[in-house]
Design an enzyme around this catalytic site. Structure first.
Site, PDB file in Angstrom:
ATOM      1  N   ASP A 120       2.409 -19.049   4.995  1.00  0.00           N
ATOM      2  CA  ASP A 120       2.579 -17.599   5.045  1.00  0.00           C
ATOM      3  C   ASP A 120       3.267 -17.105   3.763  1.00  0.00           C
ATOM      4  O   ASP A 120       4.299 -16.456   3.810  1.00  0.00           O
ATOM      5  CB  ASP A 120       3.404 -17.255   6.291  1.00  0.00           C
ATOM      6  CG  ASP A 120       3.455 -15.759   6.519  1.00  0.00           C
ATOM      7  OD1 ASP A 120       2.590 -15.061   5.960  1.00  0.00           O
ATOM      8  OD2 ASP A 120       4.371 -15.310   7.226  1.00  0.00           O
ATOM      9  N   GLU A 163      -0.703 -37.347 -19.754  1.00  0.00           N
ATOM     10  CA  GLU A 163      -0.103 -38.185 -18.721  1.00  0.00           C
ATOM     11  C   GLU A 163      -1.129 -38.455 -17.628  1.00  0.00           C
ATOM     12  O   GLU A 163      -0.783 -38.824 -16.519  1.00  0.00           O
ATOM     13  CB  GLU A 163       1.180 -37.574 -18.177  1.00  0.00           C
ATOM     14  CG  GLU A 163       1.071 -36.156 -17.680  1.00  0.00           C
ATOM     15  CD  GLU A 163       2.404 -35.636 -17.157  1.00  0.00           C
ATOM     16  OE1 GLU A 163       2.938 -36.239 -16.226  1.00  0.00           O
ATOM     17  OE2 GLU A 163       2.885 -34.617 -17.698  1.00  0.00           O
ATOM     18  N   CYS A 207       5.191 -34.103 -19.673  1.00  0.00           N
ATOM     19  CA  CYS A 207       4.713 -32.907 -20.376  1.00  0.00           C
ATOM     20  C   CYS A 207       5.278 -32.791 -21.790  1.00  0.00           C
ATOM     21  O   CYS A 207       4.823 -31.937 -22.558  1.00  0.00           O
ATOM     22  CB  CYS A 207       5.081 -31.651 -19.596  1.00  0.00           C
ATOM     23  SG  CYS A 207       4.454 -31.674 -17.928  1.00  0.00           S
ATOM     24  N   THR A 261       0.749 -25.840  -7.407  1.00  0.00           N
ATOM     25  CA  THR A 261       1.078 -25.896  -8.845  1.00  0.00           C
ATOM     26  C   THR A 261       0.131 -26.853  -9.580  1.00  0.00           C
ATOM     27  O   THR A 261       0.433 -27.292 -10.685  1.00  0.00           O
ATOM     28  CB  THR A 261       2.552 -26.305  -9.093  1.00  0.00           C
ATOM     29  OG1 THR A 261       2.780 -27.631  -8.587  1.00  0.00           O
ATOM     30  CG2 THR A 261       3.514 -25.360  -8.424  1.00  0.00           C
ATOM     31  N   SER A 302      13.463 -31.468  -9.867  1.00  0.00           N
ATOM     32  CA  SER A 302      12.760 -31.215 -11.139  1.00  0.00           C
ATOM     33  C   SER A 302      13.148 -29.845 -11.701  1.00  0.00           C
ATOM     34  O   SER A 302      13.356 -29.685 -12.912  1.00  0.00           O
ATOM     35  CB  SER A 302      11.248 -31.338 -10.965  1.00  0.00           C
ATOM     36  OG  SER A 302      10.710 -30.259 -10.228  1.00  0.00           O
ATOM     37  N   HIS A 313       7.668 -24.368 -21.238  1.00  0.00           N
ATOM     38  CA  HIS A 313       6.753 -25.236 -20.492  1.00  0.00           C
ATOM     39  C   HIS A 313       6.520 -24.566 -19.136  1.00  0.00           C
ATOM     40  O   HIS A 313       7.471 -24.132 -18.490  1.00  0.00           O
ATOM     41  CB  HIS A 313       7.349 -26.637 -20.309  1.00  0.00           C
ATOM     42  CG  HIS A 313       6.610 -27.424 -19.278  1.00  0.00           C
ATOM     43  ND1 HIS A 313       5.245 -27.624 -19.346  1.00  0.00           N
ATOM     44  CD2 HIS A 313       6.999 -28.013 -18.111  1.00  0.00           C
ATOM     45  CE1 HIS A 313       4.850 -28.309 -18.292  1.00  0.00           C
ATOM     46  NE2 HIS A 313       5.892 -28.558 -17.519  1.00  0.00           N
ATOM     47  N   LYS A 367      12.690 -17.137 -14.655  1.00  0.00           N
ATOM     48  CA  LYS A 367      14.002 -17.621 -14.212  1.00  0.00           C
ATOM     49  C   LYS A 367      14.749 -18.301 -15.364  1.00  0.00           C
ATOM     50  O   LYS A 367      15.958 -18.139 -15.519  1.00  0.00           O
ATOM     51  CB  LYS A 367      13.836 -18.596 -13.050  1.00  0.00           C
ATOM     52  CG  LYS A 367      13.365 -17.910 -11.780  1.00  0.00           C
ATOM     53  CD  LYS A 367      13.245 -18.877 -10.636  1.00  0.00           C
ATOM     54  CE  LYS A 367      12.759 -18.138  -9.389  1.00  0.00           C
ATOM     55  NZ  LYS A 367      12.472 -19.020  -8.275  1.00  0.00           N
ATOM     56  N   ASN A 408      -0.684 -25.526 -13.720  1.00  0.00           N
ATOM     57  CA  ASN A 408      -0.022 -26.464 -14.626  1.00  0.00           C
ATOM     58  C   ASN A 408      -1.063 -27.275 -15.386  1.00  0.00           C
ATOM     59  O   ASN A 408      -2.096 -27.667 -14.813  1.00  0.00           O
ATOM     60  CB  ASN A 408       0.901 -27.410 -13.831  1.00  0.00           C
ATOM     61  CG  ASN A 408       1.922 -28.114 -14.729  1.00  0.00           C
ATOM     62  OD1 ASN A 408       1.868 -28.008 -15.958  1.00  0.00           O
ATOM     63  ND2 ASN A 408       2.851 -28.822 -14.123  1.00  0.00           N
TER      64      ASN A 408
HETATM   65  P1  HMG Z   1       8.203 -25.028  -2.236  1.00  0.00           P
HETATM   66  O1  HMG Z   1       8.737 -25.980  -1.246  1.00  0.00           O
HETATM   67  O2  HMG Z   1       6.861 -24.446  -2.002  1.00  0.00           O
HETATM   68  O3  HMG Z   1       9.038 -23.747  -2.455  1.00  0.00           O
HETATM   69  O4  HMG Z   1       8.200 -25.798  -3.641  1.00  0.00           O
HETATM   70  P2  HMG Z   1      10.587 -23.428  -2.219  1.00  0.00           P
HETATM   71  O5  HMG Z   1      10.932 -23.570  -0.793  1.00  0.00           O
HETATM   72  O6  HMG Z   1      11.441 -24.168  -3.224  1.00  0.00           O
HETATM   73  O7  HMG Z   1      10.476 -21.913  -2.605  1.00  0.00           O
HETATM   74  C1  HMG Z   1      10.127 -21.525  -3.890  1.00  0.00           C
HETATM   75  C2  HMG Z   1      10.571 -20.079  -4.071  1.00  0.00           C
HETATM   76  O8  HMG Z   1       9.733 -19.217  -3.305  1.00  0.00           O
HETATM   77  C3  HMG Z   1      11.994 -19.838  -3.606  1.00  0.00           C
HETATM   78  O9  HMG Z   1      12.553 -18.918  -4.516  1.00  0.00           O
HETATM   79  C4  HMG Z   1      11.785 -19.174  -2.233  1.00  0.00           C
HETATM   80  O10 HMG Z   1      12.863 -18.343  -1.879  1.00  0.00           O
HETATM   81  C5  HMG Z   1      10.536 -18.356  -2.495  1.00  0.00           C
HETATM   82  P3  HMG Z   1      13.856 -19.303  -5.369  1.00  0.00           P
HETATM   83  O11 HMG Z   1      14.907 -19.692  -4.401  1.00  0.00           O
HETATM   84  O12 HMG Z   1      13.403 -20.492  -6.225  1.00  0.00           O
HETATM   85  O13 HMG Z   1      14.095 -18.082  -6.195  1.00  0.00           O
HETATM   86  N1  HMG Z   1       9.790 -18.004  -1.287  1.00  0.00           N
HETATM   87  C6  HMG Z   1       9.134 -16.836  -1.175  1.00  0.00           C
HETATM   88  N2  HMG Z   1       8.972 -15.807  -2.022  1.00  0.00           N
HETATM   89  C7  HMG Z   1       8.211 -14.754  -1.605  1.00  0.00           C
HETATM   90  N3  HMG Z   1       7.610 -14.701  -0.390  1.00  0.00           N
HETATM   91  C8  HMG Z   1       7.761 -15.714   0.488  1.00  0.00           C
HETATM   92  C9  HMG Z   1       8.537 -16.847   0.097  1.00  0.00           C
HETATM   93  N4  HMG Z   1       8.874 -18.028   0.687  1.00  0.00           N
HETATM   94  C10 HMG Z   1       9.613 -18.712  -0.177  1.00  0.00           C
HETATM   95  N5  HMG Z   1       7.182 -15.638   1.677  1.00  0.00           N
HETATM   96  C11 HMG Z   1       7.979 -26.297  -5.915  1.00  0.00           C
HETATM   97  C12 HMG Z   1       8.041 -25.186  -4.883  1.00  0.00           C
HETATM   98  C13 HMG Z   1       7.839 -25.680  -7.294  1.00  0.00           C
HETATM   99  C14 HMG Z   1       9.252 -27.146  -5.857  1.00  0.00           C
HETATM  100  C15 HMG Z   1       6.736 -27.164  -5.601  1.00  0.00           C
HETATM  101  O14 HMG Z   1       5.578 -26.402  -5.781  1.00  0.00           O
HETATM  102  C16 HMG Z   1       6.651 -28.428  -6.441  1.00  0.00           C
HETATM  103  O15 HMG Z   1       7.216 -29.462  -6.084  1.00  0.00           O
HETATM  104  N6  HMG Z   1       5.877 -28.383  -7.592  1.00  0.00           N
HETATM  105  C17 HMG Z   1       5.722 -29.514  -8.489  1.00  0.00           C
HETATM  106  C18 HMG Z   1       6.966 -29.781  -9.329  1.00  0.00           C
HETATM  107  C19 HMG Z   1       7.257 -28.714 -10.334  1.00  0.00           C
HETATM  108  O16 HMG Z   1       6.400 -27.928 -10.670  1.00  0.00           O
HETATM  109  N7  HMG Z   1       8.473 -28.716 -10.903  1.00  0.00           N
HETATM  110  C20 HMG Z   1       8.841 -27.790 -11.935  1.00  0.00           C
HETATM  111  C21 HMG Z   1       9.892 -28.333 -12.912  1.00  0.00           C
HETATM  112  S1  HMG Z   1       9.530 -29.974 -13.473  1.00  0.00           S
HETATM  113  C22 HMG Z   1       8.324 -29.754 -14.703  1.00  0.00           C
HETATM  114  O17 HMG Z   1       8.097 -28.680 -15.130  1.00  0.00           O
HETATM  115  C23 HMG Z   1       7.596 -30.993 -15.161  1.00  0.00           C
HETATM  116  C24 HMG Z   1       6.191 -31.132 -14.647  1.00  0.00           C
HETATM  117  O18 HMG Z   1       5.328 -30.236 -15.317  1.00  0.00           O
HETATM  118  C25 HMG Z   1       5.709 -32.568 -14.817  1.00  0.00           C
HETATM  119  C26 HMG Z   1       5.824 -33.205 -16.190  1.00  0.00           C
HETATM  120  O19 HMG Z   1       6.757 -33.073 -16.950  1.00  0.00           O
HETATM  121  O20 HMG Z   1       4.913 -33.997 -16.468  1.00  0.00           O
HETATM  122  C27 HMG Z   1       6.070 -30.817 -13.152  1.00  0.00           C
END
Ligand code: HMG
Length: 401
Positions: free
Chosen positions: A29, A76, A108, A149, A198, A230, A239, A269
């Protein structure tokens, strides 16, 4: 000596999935546009891979380039532990044999490692040109928090002296830390990710590398007209910028980051390519002149290595962009349904042979290069036989051959 990016381009496959569709199907949702800043994600068809995407990204910038003596491929998503994918690309692009070519890896961050290496190479060999290609498939498990993502795509950039797009200096802040936020053991098909950790490390290393860079360069946030980050998802850039503003007591101005997010919102991504797709997005979509303006860059590769650095936009850079090619590519994409997405997602795991047997792939494609066959554990690539008919990327060297 002036060194930097002389040309830069990117490629994404034709197919994408609407994230609203994904949310509905997964019973989530949430509007992924609100929480992650993502509208669509690029999806890779079975007859394309990191090599074809990388070669496609380079096509636009290869015309009249005969002096490339170093090709660095950052990824990667490699499928071979020994042979570098750069070698296939070297052949597809018909580069000189008198050229070093290899693959680099650090999540990355690999593309930025390649950039720093290339800049030093040019300083020692001023007449040389370096081609950097970064190509990745960001693949998380179906029905996991990481899934929205996902994405895929590639960039190519030509690094030379007297660059015509961005000039870099040597003031950078970089850091290495042993953390387990995201990693991909060889025996798994998807990355393992601790999403919260992360994000925490992304922000903490941003602050640390910014402080090192700031001290080395004696610059503050006001000295940077735009910032590129990135982009695992675009919300993270807003942010991250907000955190820097709070740290520096600087007024938040969304114009500093917004134009760099336009393409990635529609792609997802792309790991090693993501930071540089953000740069291309900024240069293509910001209508005013950015000549002589300073852009700050934050590179983050999980595991982790991070770096903050900056560059100055060159005069007349607009003449050296591929804006029309990029805008046409983005607007000619095609939406797919959940069934097709999951079929494409599973295809390589289910059907790419692991026992040396033969798989012939569909030659119908909008890509200029195709993965045509896997046989005896070898991948065969070919120019798209339909290429001449496809009225796209007319400048490509392939069309001339
Ligand atoms: P998640 O469990 O879907 O989301 O994971 P969440 O529970 O952490 O919520 C995310 C945000 O959405 C929060 O806001 C919630 O409040 C909000 P925040 O507290 O952050 O401000 N939210 C809402 N907003 C509006 N309407 C709603 C609602 N519900 C919740 N209804 C996560 C999100 C990004 C962690 C996940 O998608 C993930 O694990 N992604 C993969 C890892 C990633 O992208 N990490 C980023 C940093 S690491 C990186 O960049 C390296 C990478 O590219 C790899 C590499 O280096 O090779 C990943």
């Amino acid at each position: 000596m002036k060194v930097g990016i002389d040309k830069i381009s990117f490629y994404v496959p034709k197919y994408y999935l609407y994230l609203d569709l994904l949310a509905k199907e997964r019973g989530v949702d949430i509007k992924y546009e609100n929480n992650l800043g993502q509208k669509k994600m690029s999806v890779l068809p079975p007859n394309e891979d990191i090599v074809t995407m990388g070669a496609n990204a380079a096509l636009n910038i290869m015309k009249h380039e005969n002096d490339i003596d170093l090709l660095i491929f950052a990824t990667e998503s490699s499928y071979d532990q020994s042979k570098a994918c750069s070698i296939y690309i070297h052949k597809l692009l018909k580069l000189n044999s008198n050229c070093r070519s290899f693959e680099v890896k650090q999540a990355c961050y690999g593309s930025t490692a390649a950039l720093r290496l290339a800049l030093n190479h040019i300083i020692i060999n001023p007449k040389s040109k370096v081609l950097i290609i970064s190509s990745d498939i960001a693949k998380y498990g179906l029905n996991t928090p990481g899934e929205p993502t996902s994405g895929c795509g590639a960039i190519a950039m030509l690094i030379s002296q007297n660059p015509r797009v961005i000039e870099f200096d040597n003031f950078t802040g970089f850091i290495t830390k042993d953390i387990m936020d995201f990693w991909s053991p060889n025996y798994l098909n998807e990355a393992i990710v601790d999403g919260k950790s992360s994000i925490k490390h992304y922000f903490s290393t941003l602050k640390e590398t910014w402080e090192i860079y700031k001290k080395a360069s004696n610059r503050n946030l006001n000295d940077h007209d735009k910032l590129c980050f990135h982009l695992p998802f675009t919300k993270i850039a807003e942010k991250a910028y907000n955190q820097l503003c709070r740290l520096e007591n600087h007024e938040f101005n969304s114009e500093s980051v917004d134009h760099g997010l336009i393409y990635s919102k529609e792609i997802g991504n792309t790991y090693t390519a993501a930071l540089y797709i953000s740069l291309i997005s900024l240069l293509d979509n910001f209508k005013q002149d950015l000549s002589d303006k300073r852009i700050g860059f934050f590179a983050y590769g999980s595991g982790c290595v991070a770096e903050f650095f900056s560059g100055i936009v060159c005069k007349d850079y607009k003449k050296n962009l591929f804006t029309k090619v990029h805008l046409d590519m983005m607007s000619n994409r095609q939406s797919i349904d959940m069934n097709t997405y999951e079929n494409y997602y599973n295809y390589s795991d289910l059907y790419y042979p692991k026992d040396g047997s033969q798989l012939t792939l569909d030659l119908q494609s909008s890509s200029s290069f195709i993965l045509s066959e896997i046989n005896e554990h070898k991948r065969t690539y070919m120019y798209n036989p339909e290429y001449e008919k496809l009225n796209i990327q007319k400048q490509a060297i392939v069309a001339e051959s």
